[in-house]
Scaffold this active site. Structure first.
Site, mmCIF file in Angstrom:
data_model
loop_
_atom_site.group_PDB
_atom_site.id
_atom_site.type_symbol
_atom_site.label_atom_id
_atom_site.label_comp_id
_atom_site.label_asym_id
_atom_site.label_seq_id
_atom_site.Cartn_x
_atom_site.Cartn_y
_atom_site.Cartn_z
ATOM 1 N N ASN A 66 -7.442 -40.216 30.869
ATOM 2 C CA ASN A 66 -7.859 -39.508 31.577
ATOM 3 C C ASN A 66 -9.782 -39.239 30.742
ATOM 4 O O ASN A 66 -10.489 -38.272 31.173
ATOM 5 C CB ASN A 66 -7.950 -38.207 32.333
ATOM 6 N N HIS A 87 -2.893 -31.902 44.690
ATOM 7 C CA HIS A 87 -2.129 -32.592 43.333
ATOM 8 C C HIS A 87 -0.885 -31.255 43.280
ATOM 9 O O HIS A 87 -0.558 -30.579 44.212
ATOM 10 C CB HIS A 87 -2.908 -31.913 42.450
ATOM 11 N N GLU A 98 -9.093 -31.449 46.799
ATOM 12 C CA GLU A 98 -9.931 -31.968 45.423
ATOM 13 C C GLU A 98 -10.922 -32.080 45.990
ATOM 14 O O GLU A 98 -10.681 -32.551 47.194
ATOM 15 C CB GLU A 98 -8.955 -32.836 45.137
ATOM 16 N N SER A 142 -7.110 -37.479 42.598
ATOM 17 C CA SER A 142 -7.001 -38.361 41.174
ATOM 18 C C SER A 142 -5.696 -39.364 41.439
ATOM 19 O O SER A 142 -5.888 -40.632 40.983
ATOM 20 C CB SER A 142 -5.630 -37.177 40.609
ATOM 21 N N ASP A 160 -10.417 -28.121 43.927
ATOM 22 C CA ASP A 160 -9.815 -28.310 42.480
ATOM 23 C C ASP A 160 -10.441 -29.770 42.039
ATOM 24 O O ASP A 160 -10.892 -30.900 42.858
ATOM 25 C CB ASP A 160 -8.734 -29.427 42.798
ATOM 26 N N HIS A 174 -11.008 -33.960 38.026
ATOM 27 C CA HIS A 174 -11.579 -35.717 38.183
ATOM 28 C C HIS A 174 -12.689 -36.174 38.320
ATOM 29 O O HIS A 174 -13.334 -36.861 38.292
ATOM 30 C CB HIS A 174 -10.501 -36.364 39.278
ATOM 31 N N LYS A 178 -9.438 -33.822 31.189
ATOM 32 C CA LYS A 178 -9.750 -34.670 31.703
ATOM 33 C C LYS A 178 -11.168 -35.051 31.045
ATOM 34 O O LYS A 178 -11.276 -35.585 30.060
ATOM 35 C CB LYS A 178 -9.951 -35.371 32.717
#
Ligand SMILES: *Cc1c(COP(=O)(O)O)cnc(C)c1O
Length: 382
Positions: free
Chosen positions: A44, A130, A174, A178, A203, A206, A237
């Protein structure tokens, strides 16, 4: 001990046994395992900052100044001036009043959620969120409703039906997912949250470093940061280091400092990590734009090539999942790629829903077009 052997045997028959793989050296998007070199499509390290000398240099400086560890939790003597400095930088970066550090994204999610809601409350969570989010909800004791992935109509139905029966309500998504690499409809979710008297936790694990004009994430790009109570993200990440942050209001930060158990009962992040994180943020602001443009360009290239070949891809980011379906098949393809010098991890249930096992191609700034063409040709040859 028989139950353990049974468990492992069962996992193995289903093609779900997990094993650790040891990396011997790391160099600009390539790793060696034993004596053999591989292109790494499973990291990542999206912006390629992990090995950047600015991060290690600042980390070493902070270690020299403050020591190897912080040796206390935040509320004891573990809040160094550099922790506070980093929290201020995060607040500015994310455009919120206050930054707050957590030791990892996992700890952030379990600590935030279990502090924000309790048994009388309700959580509406995207089905693809997640594991750390699911664990946070479990720990909180709140009632959980999972809505179909990115489906605001389903979310709205659930809110209408169930929100009125609970005290507090928390919606969680998110921003870039992810395992699917796609993007949440944040504007719609913000509207729903406002209409149904709920808090929103986003979140950005990413998305941080990759999206938004300053690289702070999708909340910035969609211009919705003000309306979101808590935005979290990780330094582990795209920022190439370790640890996590939230950006929120003064009031919520103050509340979490007093109530969030994973924040309170753990030794604070060590000086090296804080130094590296400070340098990483500066890198994102200074030359992040060039790096994320290259990255997203390359991702678009590879995704388009895969689609031209008839492969089933998803998403719109630096994460390119290729859905295979069958657990054993995905392992076979991953092994084939591995034999040809490409490290692409197979993702299987329970990380993703049953029947949607996939290869997850995770691109970084270091992947050049040639390596993308190589992997495309390998996929053609399978
Ligand atoms: C990786 C990840 C986390 C956990 O972050 P860590 O800092 O690795 O603990 C949380 N949420 C999402 C969506 C993630 O992908």
């Amino acid at each position: 001990m028989e139950w353990i052997i049974d468990y492992l045997t069962q996992r193995s028959t289903k093609g779900l046994l997990r094993k650790l793989r040891v990396i011997d050296t790391v160099k600009k998007g390539k790793v060696t395992i034993g004596k053999k070199e591989y292109f790494d499509f499973s990291s990542n390290d999206y912006l390629g900052l992990r090995e950047h000398p600015a991060l290690t240099k600042m980390g070493i400086k902070m270690s020299r100044d403050f020591g190897a560890g912080s040796c206390a939790s935040r509320l004891m003597s573990g809040t160094l001036s550099i922790h506070e400095h980093l929290e201020k930088e995060i607040a500015t970066f994310k455009g919120k009043e206050r930054g707050l550090l957590y030791n990892s994204g996992y700890q952030a999610n379990i600590g935030i959620i279990s502090a924000m809601v309790e048994a009388k409350d309700v959580v509406f969570s995207d089905r693809f969120n997640h594991a750390s989010i699911i664990d946070g909800v479990r720990l909180s004791g709140a009632k959980l409703y999972r809505y179909a992935h990115n489906n605001v109509h389903h979310l709205e139905d659930l809110l209408r039906k169930h929100r009125p029966h609970y005290r507090r309500s928390l919606i969680i998504t998110e921003s870039i997912f992810s395992m699917d690499g796609d993007r949440a409809p944040l504007k719609d979710i913000v509207e729903l949250k406002q209409n149904h008297n709920s808090f929103l936790l986003v979140d950005e694990a990413h998305a941080t470093g990759i999206f938004g004009n300053h690289g702070s994430g999708v909340c910035e790009e969609d211009n919705v940061s003000d309306a979101i109570e808590i935005i979290m993200g990780t330094f582990g990440k795209a920022l190439g280091s370790f640890g996590a942050y939230i950006a929120t209001s003064e009031t919520i930060a103050h509340y979490l400092i007093n109530s969030s158990r994973s924040f309170i009962y753990s030794t604070s992040l060590p000086p090296f990590v804080i130094g590296a994180n400070l340098a990483a943020l500066e890198m994102v602001l200074n030359e992040g734009k060039r790096r994320r443009e290259t990255l997203l360009d390359n991702a678009l290239f590879l995704r388009t090539e895969f689609e031209k070949m008839g492969l089933h891809t998803r998403g719109c980011s630096q994460i390119i999942p290729v859905i295979i379906g069958n657990n054993k098949e995905v392992i076979k393809i991953s092994q084939y790629l591995f034999d040809h010098g490409m490290l692409v991890v197979p993702i299987r249930p329970p990380t993703v829903p049953p029947g949607s096992a996939r290869l997850r191609f995770s691109l970084t700034f270091h992947h050049k077009r040639e390596s993308l063409e190589m992997i495309r040709d390998l996929m053609k040859g399978y």
